[in-house]
Motif scaffolding. Sequence first.
Motif, PDB file in Angstrom:
ATOM      1  N   GLU A 293      59.145 -16.551  16.732  1.00  0.00           N
ATOM      2  CA  GLU A 293      58.773 -15.117  16.774  1.00  0.00           C
ATOM      3  C   GLU A 293      59.559 -14.416  17.670  1.00  0.00           C
ATOM      4  O   GLU A 293      59.293 -13.277  17.682  1.00  0.00           O
ATOM      5  N   GLU A 294      60.479 -15.015  18.242  1.00  0.00           N
ATOM      6  CA  GLU A 294      61.408 -14.223  19.180  1.00  0.00           C
ATOM      7  C   GLU A 294      62.595 -13.740  18.160  1.00  0.00           C
ATOM      8  O   GLU A 294      63.702 -14.292  18.137  1.00  0.00           O
ATOM      9  N   LEU A 295      62.326 -12.639  17.601  1.00  0.00           N
ATOM     10  CA  LEU A 295      63.021 -12.117  16.707  1.00  0.00           C
ATOM     11  C   LEU A 295      62.995 -10.723  17.020  1.00  0.00           C
ATOM     12  O   LEU A 295      62.387  -9.844  17.533  1.00  0.00           O
ATOM     13  N   PHE A 296      63.942  -9.828  16.410  1.00  0.00           N
ATOM     14  CA  PHE A 296      64.013  -8.395  16.315  1.00  0.00           C
ATOM     15  C   PHE A 296      62.888  -7.858  15.198  1.00  0.00           C
ATOM     16  O   PHE A 296      62.771  -8.449  14.354  1.00  0.00           O
ATOM     17  N   ASP A 297      62.318  -6.840  15.845  1.00  0.00           N
ATOM     18  CA  ASP A 297      61.288  -6.283  14.797  1.00  0.00           C
ATOM     19  C   ASP A 297      61.471  -4.779  14.864  1.00  0.00           C
ATOM     20  O   ASP A 297      61.603  -4.021  16.012  1.00  0.00           O
ATOM     21  N   ILE A 298      61.984  -4.143  13.908  1.00  0.00           N
ATOM     22  CA  ILE A 298      62.328  -2.806  13.582  1.00  0.00           C
ATOM     23  C   ILE A 298      61.220  -2.299  13.241  1.00  0.00           C
ATOM     24  O   ILE A 298      60.230  -2.373  12.451  1.00  0.00           O
ATOM     25  N   VAL A 299      60.656  -1.052  13.854  1.00  0.00           N
ATOM     26  CA  VAL A 299      59.728   0.055  13.731  1.00  0.00           C
ATOM     27  C   VAL A 299      60.364   1.381  13.444  1.00  0.00           C
ATOM     28  O   VAL A 299      61.309   1.840  13.907  1.00  0.00           O
ATOM     29  N   LEU A 300      59.825   2.167  12.246  1.00  0.00           N
ATOM     30  CA  LEU A 300      60.326   3.213  11.911  1.00  0.00           C
ATOM     31  C   LEU A 300      59.408   4.335  12.224  1.00  0.00           C
ATOM     32  O   LEU A 300      58.367   4.256  12.141  1.00  0.00           O
ATOM     33  N   MET A 301      59.931   5.208  13.384  1.00  0.00           N
ATOM     34  CA  MET A 301      59.339   6.250  13.923  1.00  0.00           C
ATOM     35  C   MET A 301      59.700   7.530  13.618  1.00  0.00           C
ATOM     36  O   MET A 301      60.920   7.921  13.244  1.00  0.00           O
ATOM     37  N   THR A 302      58.776   8.262  13.022  1.00  0.00           N
ATOM     38  CA  THR A 302      59.063   9.422  12.139  1.00  0.00           C
ATOM     39  C   THR A 302      58.197  10.397  12.370  1.00  0.00           C
ATOM     40  O   THR A 302      56.827  10.131  12.488  1.00  0.00           O
ATOM     41  N   ASN A 303      58.135  11.862  12.746  1.00  0.00           N
ATOM     42  CA  ASN A 303      57.125  12.939  12.718  1.00  0.00           C
ATOM     43  C   ASN A 303      56.914  13.574  11.676  1.00  0.00           C
ATOM     44  O   ASN A 303      56.332  14.470  11.343  1.00  0.00           O
ATOM     45  N   ASN A 304      57.367  12.758  10.276  1.00  0.00           N
ATOM     46  CA  ASN A 304      57.125  13.154   8.819  1.00  0.00           C
ATOM     47  C   ASN A 304      55.550  13.242   8.709  1.00  0.00           C
ATOM     48  O   ASN A 304      54.859  12.298   9.447  1.00  0.00           O
ATOM     49  N   HIS A 305      55.148  13.737   7.714  1.00  0.00           N
ATOM     50  CA  HIS A 305      53.805  13.571   7.236  1.00  0.00           C
ATOM     51  C   HIS A 305      53.692  12.184   6.153  1.00  0.00           C
ATOM     52  O   HIS A 305      54.566  11.901   5.742  1.00  0.00           O
ATOM     53  N   ALA A 306      52.363  11.724   6.305  1.00  0.00           N
ATOM     54  CA  ALA A 306      52.303  10.631   5.484  1.00  0.00           C
ATOM     55  C   ALA A 306      52.889  10.525   4.432  1.00  0.00           C
ATOM     56  O   ALA A 306      53.308   9.630   3.612  1.00  0.00           O
ATOM     57  N   GLN A 307      52.555  11.715   3.525  1.00  0.00           N
ATOM     58  CA  GLN A 307      52.802  11.999   2.236  1.00  0.00           C
ATOM     59  C   GLN A 307      54.285  11.521   1.900  1.00  0.00           C
ATOM     60  O   GLN A 307      54.791  10.970   0.836  1.00  0.00           O
TER      61      GLN A 307
ATOM     62  N   ARG B 175      58.731   7.813   0.056  1.00  0.00           N
ATOM     63  CA  ARG B 175      60.070   7.794  -0.201  1.00  0.00           C
ATOM     64  C   ARG B 175      60.910   6.823   0.844  1.00  0.00           C
ATOM     65  O   ARG B 175      61.730   6.121   0.517  1.00  0.00           O
ATOM     66  N   LEU B 176      60.398   7.079   2.072  1.00  0.00           N
ATOM     67  CA  LEU B 176      60.633   5.849   2.843  1.00  0.00           C
ATOM     68  C   LEU B 176      60.871   4.682   2.631  1.00  0.00           C
ATOM     69  O   LEU B 176      61.424   3.812   2.681  1.00  0.00           O
ATOM     70  N   ILE B 177      59.335   4.277   2.190  1.00  0.00           N
ATOM     71  CA  ILE B 177      59.001   2.908   1.901  1.00  0.00           C
ATOM     72  C   ILE B 177      60.051   2.342   0.776  1.00  0.00           C
ATOM     73  O   ILE B 177      60.612   1.356   0.640  1.00  0.00           O
ATOM     74  N   ASN B 178      60.009   3.396  -0.351  1.00  0.00           N
ATOM     75  CA  ASN B 178      61.057   3.004  -1.276  1.00  0.00           C
ATOM     76  C   ASN B 178      62.246   2.842  -1.136  1.00  0.00           C
ATOM     77  O   ASN B 178      62.885   1.937  -1.679  1.00  0.00           O
ATOM     78  N   SER B 179      62.805   3.472  -0.206  1.00  0.00           N
ATOM     79  CA  SER B 179      64.166   3.447   0.367  1.00  0.00           C
ATOM     80  C   SER B 179      64.453   2.216   1.124  1.00  0.00           C
ATOM     81  O   SER B 179      65.377   1.519   0.935  1.00  0.00           O
TER      82      SER B 179
ATOM     83  N   SER C 129      64.253   6.276  14.556  1.00  0.00           N
ATOM     84  CA  SER C 129      63.858   7.504  13.881  1.00  0.00           C
ATOM     85  C   SER C 129      64.340   7.377  12.413  1.00  0.00           C
ATOM     86  O   SER C 129      65.450   6.969  11.982  1.00  0.00           O
ATOM     87  N   SER C 130      63.650   8.231  11.607  1.00  0.00           N
ATOM     88  CA  SER C 130      63.953   8.240  10.108  1.00  0.00           C
ATOM     89  C   SER C 130      65.342   8.787   9.817  1.00  0.00           C
ATOM     90  O   SER C 130      65.973   8.425   8.804  1.00  0.00           O
ATOM     91  N   ARG C 131      65.726   9.778  10.634  1.00  0.00           N
ATOM     92  CA  ARG C 131      67.015  10.450  10.565  1.00  0.00           C
ATOM     93  C   ARG C 131      68.033   9.648  11.127  1.00  0.00           C
ATOM     94  O   ARG C 131      69.467  10.005  10.822  1.00  0.00           O
ATOM     95  N   THR C 132      67.913   8.557  11.789  1.00  0.00           N
ATOM     96  CA  THR C 132      69.095   7.614  12.161  1.00  0.00           C
ATOM     97  C   THR C 132      69.229   6.530  11.201  1.00  0.00           C
ATOM     98  O   THR C 132      70.215   5.988  10.930  1.00  0.00           O
ATOM     99  N   LEU C 133      67.819   6.020  10.554  1.00  0.00           N
ATOM    100  CA  LEU C 133      68.083   4.910   9.527  1.00  0.00           C
ATOM    101  C   LEU C 133      68.702   5.483   8.379  1.00  0.00           C
ATOM    102  O   LEU C 133      69.569   4.708   7.651  1.00  0.00           O
TER     103      LEU C 133
END
Length: 347
Positions: free
Chosen positions: A97-111, A115-119, A36-40
């Motif tokens: 391709e046997e690697l870790f893939d990190i996915v950011l899961m957030t209930n934030n709005h797309a707008q 900031r998440l991408i910039n971070s 989640s965005s609040r853990t990352l």
Amino acid sequence: MEKDWLALKENFDNFDNIKKKPRPPKPNNAITIAVSSRTLFNMKKERQVYEEEGLEKYVQYQLEHEGQPLLPGVAFPFVKALLNVNSHLRELYPDSEELFDIVLMTNNHAQVGVRLINSINHYDLTIERFCMSGSESAVGYLKAYMTDLYLSKDSEKVREAIEEGIAAATMFACDNENELSDTQLRVAFDGDAVLFSDESEIIAKTKGLDTFFEHEKIFENKPLAQGPLKGFLEALGKLQRKFYAKGERLSCPIRTYLVTARSAASAGARVLKTFRCWGLEVDEALFLAGAPKGPLLQKIRPHIFFDDQMFHIEGAQELGTIAAHVPYGIGQKYYKGNLLQENNLRN
């Protein structure tokens, strides 16, 4: 004219750098870790704006601070360690391709996504897959993203994920975190109700330790049923064997630990035989016979420690260990009563 040419050249140089950034693996081959965005990131201030002023002010605040990177959160060291393992794997297996893939899961709005991408780009993290669910719970998307492990600060969402059969845990920070390894991912697991089912824990809690010890002796050669995080340990072991195949057992950048309250002589054999039956192993097995786990964890300094009991989570936190609560099994009988306690501990 010269300034225009230099600016154009800089843009092309930046484009080349973007092209050279490692691409995430295909989901079918990856070990997918959803955070989640609040853990990352540390979004305590942003969360305060949301709770005190509402959604619109929160979105406005995020837009106004798009150029300001968010501070690292509780899962940040773990994610960095995962990406470090990826770098080592790419050196040994360039096409794997046997690697870790990190996915950011957030209930934030797309707008808020800018900031998440910039971070993410500010910290040079390879995270390309996002789920921004716009105030709706993102838990329903976890299976679609082929998630192997979900980490959040929201206990209810974690419990929903567990009930859907997805390995998940609620992360807790600590005020004075231990210094962590930059070269080796270290993951520590409790046993019962984490790697294993809670079948033995039920006996211990309902019939007492003597009956538990007798039961474990009788069924010493019967493997324990799997718990919610067995699949994640299996995935870690799979990647470890890739390093072993290249002669890097001693310098492997992944190390796993079992840290259990079980006694070794009375109830340890069944645990070790279960690992053997599964074709899995842990690098270190620590049987504490009921002693506190915090001091051992302080020595291990894992990037993350999984346990199903808040008592052990608190003990880990007090001594600087980043801990994650797995709400599974009989230990969650009083889950609702413990939820307030968890929320008070969460940073």
